[in-house]
Design an enzyme around this catalytic site. Structure first.
Site, PDB file in Angstrom:
ATOM      1  N   SER A 142      42.829  40.110  33.412  1.00  0.00           N
ATOM      2  CA  SER A 142      42.701  40.770  32.107  1.00  0.00           C
ATOM      3  C   SER A 142      41.556  41.760  32.216  1.00  0.00           C
ATOM      4  O   SER A 142      40.664  41.600  33.068  1.00  0.00           O
ATOM      5  CB  SER A 142      42.350  39.737  31.034  1.00  0.00           C
ATOM      6  OG  SER A 142      41.978  40.376  29.831  1.00  0.00           O
ATOM      7  N   LYS A 184      39.011  34.668  33.255  1.00  0.00           N
ATOM      8  CA  LYS A 184      39.670  35.839  33.838  1.00  0.00           C
ATOM      9  C   LYS A 184      38.797  36.485  34.919  1.00  0.00           C
ATOM     10  O   LYS A 184      39.310  37.023  35.903  1.00  0.00           O
ATOM     11  CB  LYS A 184      40.049  36.843  32.744  1.00  0.00           C
ATOM     12  CG  LYS A 184      41.151  36.310  31.826  1.00  0.00           C
ATOM     13  CD  LYS A 184      42.430  35.974  32.610  1.00  0.00           C
ATOM     14  CE  LYS A 184      43.567  35.488  31.752  1.00  0.00           C
ATOM     15  NZ  LYS A 184      44.798  35.231  32.504  1.00  0.00           N
ATOM     16  N   TYR A 193      37.480  32.253  27.843  1.00  0.00           N
ATOM     17  CA  TYR A 193      38.609  33.077  28.314  1.00  0.00           C
ATOM     18  C   TYR A 193      38.098  34.184  29.240  1.00  0.00           C
ATOM     19  O   TYR A 193      38.633  34.385  30.342  1.00  0.00           O
ATOM     20  CB  TYR A 193      39.347  33.691  27.122  1.00  0.00           C
ATOM     21  CG  TYR A 193      40.490  34.603  27.536  1.00  0.00           C
ATOM     22  CD1 TYR A 193      41.743  34.083  27.880  1.00  0.00           C
ATOM     23  CD2 TYR A 193      40.332  35.987  27.587  1.00  0.00           C
ATOM     24  CE1 TYR A 193      42.789  34.918  28.267  1.00  0.00           C
ATOM     25  CE2 TYR A 193      41.374  36.823  27.971  1.00  0.00           C
ATOM     26  CZ  TYR A 193      42.600  36.279  28.313  1.00  0.00           C
ATOM     27  OH  TYR A 193      43.635  37.114  28.700  1.00  0.00           O
TER      28      TYR A 193
HETATM   29  N1  NAD Z   1      48.700  39.915  25.675  1.00  0.00           N
HETATM   30  C1  NAD Z   1      47.543  40.464  26.036  1.00  0.00           C
HETATM   31  O1  NAD Z   1      46.956  41.300  25.312  1.00  0.00           O
HETATM   32  C2  NAD Z   1      46.933  40.121  27.367  1.00  0.00           C
HETATM   33  C3  NAD Z   1      45.876  40.936  27.816  1.00  0.00           C
HETATM   34  C4  NAD Z   1      45.303  40.633  29.044  1.00  0.00           C
HETATM   35  C5  NAD Z   1      45.752  39.570  29.790  1.00  0.00           C
HETATM   36  N2  NAD Z   1      46.774  38.809  29.310  1.00  0.00           N
HETATM   37  C6  NAD Z   1      47.211  37.695  30.143  1.00  0.00           C
HETATM   38  O2  NAD Z   1      48.591  37.845  30.396  1.00  0.00           O
HETATM   39  C7  NAD Z   1      49.166  36.560  30.599  1.00  0.00           C
HETATM   40  C8  NAD Z   1      50.387  36.430  29.707  1.00  0.00           C
HETATM   41  O3  NAD Z   1      49.982  36.556  28.367  1.00  0.00           O
HETATM   42  P1  NAD Z   1      51.039  36.813  27.191  1.00  0.00           P
HETATM   43  O4  NAD Z   1      50.418  37.783  26.271  1.00  0.00           O
HETATM   44  O5  NAD Z   1      52.366  37.080  27.765  1.00  0.00           O
HETATM   45  O6  NAD Z   1      51.017  35.363  26.491  1.00  0.00           O
HETATM   46  P2  NAD Z   1      52.179  34.552  25.762  1.00  0.00           P
HETATM   47  O7  NAD Z   1      51.464  33.486  25.021  1.00  0.00           O
HETATM   48  O8  NAD Z   1      53.072  35.477  25.010  1.00  0.00           O
HETATM   49  O9  NAD Z   1      53.014  33.934  26.980  1.00  0.00           O
HETATM   50  C9  NAD Z   1      52.417  33.029  27.856  1.00  0.00           C
HETATM   51  C10 NAD Z   1      53.487  32.204  28.527  1.00  0.00           C
HETATM   52  O10 NAD Z   1      52.826  31.271  29.412  1.00  0.00           O
HETATM   53  C11 NAD Z   1      53.390  29.990  29.205  1.00  0.00           C
HETATM   54  N3  NAD Z   1      52.408  28.953  29.536  1.00  0.00           N
HETATM   55  C12 NAD Z   1      51.279  28.617  28.857  1.00  0.00           C
HETATM   56  N4  NAD Z   1      50.683  27.565  29.433  1.00  0.00           N
HETATM   57  C13 NAD Z   1      51.442  27.239  30.507  1.00  0.00           C
HETATM   58  C14 NAD Z   1      51.358  26.235  31.487  1.00  0.00           C
HETATM   59  N5  NAD Z   1      50.351  25.334  31.484  1.00  0.00           N
HETATM   60  N6  NAD Z   1      52.287  26.189  32.462  1.00  0.00           N
HETATM   61  C15 NAD Z   1      53.322  27.075  32.472  1.00  0.00           C
HETATM   62  N7  NAD Z   1      53.473  28.049  31.544  1.00  0.00           N
HETATM   63  C16 NAD Z   1      52.536  28.120  30.574  1.00  0.00           C
HETATM   64  C17 NAD Z   1      53.770  29.964  27.719  1.00  0.00           C
HETATM   65  O11 NAD Z   1      54.718  28.931  27.444  1.00  0.00           O
HETATM   66  C18 NAD Z   1      54.325  31.372  27.542  1.00  0.00           C
HETATM   67  O12 NAD Z   1      55.688  31.453  27.865  1.00  0.00           O
HETATM   68  C19 NAD Z   1      48.064  35.540  30.294  1.00  0.00           C
HETATM   69  O13 NAD Z   1      47.496  35.098  31.510  1.00  0.00           O
HETATM   70  C20 NAD Z   1      47.064  36.337  29.489  1.00  0.00           C
HETATM   71  O14 NAD Z   1      45.758  35.839  29.602  1.00  0.00           O
HETATM   72  C21 NAD Z   1      47.387  39.065  28.118  1.00  0.00           C
END
Ligand code: NAD
Length: 273
Positions: free
Chosen positions: A162, A181, A177
């Site tokens: 991230s 990251k 968090y």
């Molecule tokens: N959305 C953002 O703005 C953003 C920004 C930077 C980084 N990220 C990172 O991107 C990644 C995805 O985020 P997102 O926005 O798609 O989130 P989201 O919550 O929409 O999706 C996350 C997915 O991970 C799955 N998950 C959670 N815990 C789990 C586990 N223990 N085992 C297996 N699967 C698991 C959930 O069921 C879900 O399907 C994350 O690592 C998040 O930190 C997101």
């Protein structure tokens, strides 16, 4: 006339590659899986916490690809239930993948969670759980992927870190968090060096604010917070999940074959100011 297909650099193609995405049932993971299908991958595994959600994501991907006229001949797509925070669960998922497809070429570790508590009030069991998923989950995914990749000559592992690995988000408090990251980012660099001569490449993709369930939950009922995030993002908007797809295909494909240990920021310029 030269078709668009012929004018695409072949090294971006995921043709004949076995791809696996953790957290692939929704959000960014689902978009990365979709990008692999569109880029021609022939075998795809979606890992997520619940079998039913992994299966329904797989079905949704196939349905939408068909609706868009994408040729799915030969595509084998499966969902596997897996908790990335559990060593046993990750081992079983990779074992199932190896037994079914014989190898894995590209892995994206997208499973992750975020929570906003002031550090003084963060329940410690929740902070520990966050580290188990974000840090240990990424480590276990990378380790089990490498065990399959190394005997097969290598592959590419993309850890979804991230921009929070490089900056402190404001105004919402999320110290564990951000620290998780930063750990993922340096883990990717460290493993990239450790595995450099094995053919396994390691990258980070570091998204900025992207509209998924994760961020929509934080933003629910807080229009002023969304405006703050947009104002702090030089491009002036939050990303849609598909804005990140090309970067992940680049890192996972042969297009980046002389790159390892990269942290690719996809943040609308957030970290540049
Ligand atoms: N959305 C953002 O703005 C953003 C920004 C930077 C980084 N990220 C990172 O991107 C990644 C995805 O985020 P997102 O926005 O798609 O989130 P989201 O919550 O929409 O999706 C996350 C997915 O991970 C799955 N998950 C959670 N815990 C789990 C586990 N223990 N085992 C297996 N699967 C698991 C959930 O069921 C879900 O399907 C994350 O690592 C998040 O930190 C997101």
């Amino acid at each position: 006339m030269i078709s668009t297909q012929k004018r695409t650099l072949p090294c971006f193609s995921m043709q004949d590659k076995v791809c696996l995405v953790t957290g692939g049932a929704r959000g960014l993971g689902l978009e990365f899986a979709r990008a692999f299908v569109i880029s021609g991958c022939t075998q795809l595994v979606i890992l997520d916490l619940k079998q039913a959600e992994a299966d329904s994501a797989a079905k949704e991907l196939l349905d939408s690809a068909r609706e868009n006229g994408i040729d799915l001949t030969g595509l084998d797509l499966i969902g596997i239930e897996c908790d990335v925070a559990s060593e046993e669960s990750v081992k079983i998922a990779f074992d199932q993948t190896r037994k079914r497809f014989g190898r894995v070429d590209a892995v994206v570790a997208s499973a992750g969670i975020v929570e906003n508590y002031p550090a003084l009030e963060y329940p410690f069991d929740r902070a520990r759980k966050l580290f188990d998923i974000n840090v240990h989950g990424a480590y276990l995914t990378a380790r089990e992927a490498a065990k399959v990749m190394i005997p097969n000559g290598g592959g590419s592992i993309v850890l979804v870190a991230s921009m929070s690995a490089s900056i402190v988000n404001v105004p919402q408090p999320q110290t564990p968090y951000n620290a998780s990251k930063a750990a993922v980012k340096h883990m990717a660099t460290s493993l990239a060096i450790e595995w450099a001569k094995t053919g396994v490449r390691r990258h980070n993709s570091s998204p900025g604010y992207t509209l998924t369930k994760l961020t929509k939950t934080i933003l629910a009922g807080k229009p002023e917070l969304k405006e703050t995030w947009e104002r702090l993002t030089p491009i002036g908007r939050l990303a849609e999940p598909e804005d990140l797809a090309g970067a992940v295909v680049f890192l996972a494909s042969d297009a980046s074959k002389f790159m390892t240990g990269t942290d690719l920021l996809i943040d609308g310029g957030y970290c540049a100011i």
